[in-house]
Design an enzyme around this catalytic site. Structure first.
Site, mmCIF file in Angstrom:
data_model
loop_
_atom_site.group_PDB
_atom_site.id
_atom_site.type_symbol
_atom_site.label_atom_id
_atom_site.label_comp_id
_atom_site.label_asym_id
_atom_site.label_seq_id
_atom_site.Cartn_x
_atom_site.Cartn_y
_atom_site.Cartn_z
ATOM 1 C CG HIS A 301 -2.304 0.885 0.861
ATOM 2 N ND1 HIS A 301 -1.996 2.061 1.711
ATOM 3 C CD2 HIS A 301 -3.182 0.828 0.711
ATOM 4 C CE1 HIS A 301 -3.137 3.072 1.452
ATOM 5 N NE2 HIS A 301 -3.706 2.149 1.176
ATOM 6 C CG ASP A 308 20.229 9.924 -8.568
ATOM 7 O OD1 ASP A 308 20.112 8.925 -9.189
ATOM 8 O OD2 ASP A 308 19.958 11.039 -8.812
#
Length: 383
Positions: A301, A308
């Site tokens: 959910h 990065d």
């Protein structure tokens, strides 16, 4: 590079960035619920809770009792729950809370059916808990036993961000705006909230630069902007994934320029047809080098992403059309190496418990499944 500079690189310039926040990533109800209940039980002035689901099960009773006890000691408690998301709850459950001093109200109850279908389609999908202007929680966790530590099939997998600092006021401001829009009334605790904001603004609680986004388009734009600027990795966990053309294009482009792009998606869902509709996008993504992991242990959910290891987002916004066009949503978007690393480690740990989709094997799936996916794909704009 500082969090402020990272925010300017990964966030669109139109986003207002708040500095000096302290943030903690909480995984699942087993970590989120105790922290939320602790904040409620420690409240001195006011509590604002906004949730899509407030279910009258064991977890709902636990939160209801904590909220009622707070109201009993003089705390101003306001709760906004979505009428559709909470339709299975007993009416007497909410009436008992009102009788104990909790100002708890439904968002767009079914009595407003006469205002038309489009009115009812706009649901309050946010999950915000804010206490005393000091601490707030934002994420995908509702108030329901689905997220409890134990249960058949396991608790739903989700993420919550605990926030301290100036961003708390911005989250509270979203609650107040929705409350005023729904009920056209004011409440005394908002004056206290404004005072607490001035105080919080003078106190740095950490180093996280964070933006609170409640415009659906701005959240979508934040995803596109960060992914387009990715240099190393794009990791996305999506409970419901029906991407539009722009998102598909930016994910493919990132993978094709050598960025690691990985998606964590549901193998099974509380909306099973969405799993098949999502798989209609798999081949286009896989052929570009995108890796797809399917979560099989229970229902995924979470609505999170990290780019990065420094840019991330946690909130209620799903990468599908309903969230983009109709629902009231809110996400926290941050730029911070420490918090980003926590989110990335959490994502990679989850992937170890998943099945990675193999392109050749995926192409050999049964013909009926391919046809079913194509039919659902044709109706993707209304799913």
């Amino acid at each position: 590079m500082s969090s402020a500079l990272l925010a300017r690189y990964y966030l669109p310039r139109s986003h207002s960035v708040l500095r000096g926040n302290g943030c903690q990533l909480l995984r699942d109800g087993v970590e989120a619920y105790p922290a939320m209940l602790s904040a409620i039980r420690g409240a001195r002035r006011y509590i604002h809770l906004e949730t899509y689901m407030f279910i009258s099960d064991a977890v709902g009773e636990l939160f209801g009792e904590a909220l009622a006890e707070a109201a009993g000691r003089g705390v101003h408690v306001k709760v906004l729950y979505d009428a559709l998301g909470s339709w299975t709850s007993r009416r007497g459950f909410f009436e008992a809370l009102r009788a104990r001093g909790v100002d708890i109200r439904p968002f767009k109850p079914f009595t407003s059916l006469g205002r038309g279908l489009r009115h009812l389609l706009r649901r309050d999908h946010r999950k915000i808990l804010a206490v005393d202007g000091e601490v707030a929680f934002i994420g995908g966790v509702n108030i329901s036993a689905h997220w409890a530590p134990e249960g058949e099939g396991g608790a739903w997998r989700d993420d919550v961000l605990r926030v301290e600092g100036p961003a708390v006021y911005e989250l509270e401001r979203r609650f107040v705006a929705t409350w005023r829009m729904a009920f056209q009334d004011r409440f005394r605790s908002w004056r206290e909230t404004r005072r607490s904001r001035r105080a919080a603004g003078l106190r740095r609680r950490g180093e996280v630069s964070l933006a609170v986004l409640s415009s659906r388009r701005s959240i979508h734009r934040a995803y596109l902007h960060a992914i387009s600027r990715a240099r190393r990795s794009v990791l996305v966990a999506a409970a419901y994934f029906i991407p539009d053309r722009k998102l598909v294009a930016v994910l493919r482009e990132a993978a094709q320029r050598g960025v690691e792009v990985s998606l964590l998606l549901n193998a099974k869902s509380d909306h099973p047809w969405l799993v098949h509709a999502t798989r209609a996008f798999y081949e286009k993504l896989l052929t570009a080098g995108v890796r797809i992991f399917e979560w099989e242990r229970c229902v995924l959910h979470a609505k999170t992403a990290v780019v990065d290891g420094v840019w991330g987002t946690i909130g209620s916004f799903n990468l599908e059309r309903r969230s983009l066009l109709f629902n009231h949503e809110v996400n926290a978007v941050f730029a911070d190496p420490l918090l980003g690393r926590s989110l990335e480690e959490s994502f990679r740990g989850d992937c170890q418990s998943c099945r990675e989709v193999d392109l050749d094997e995926f192409r050999r799936r049964p013909l009926w499944q391919k046809l079913f996916e194509r039919v659902l794909y044709a109706f993707r704009k209304v799913l």
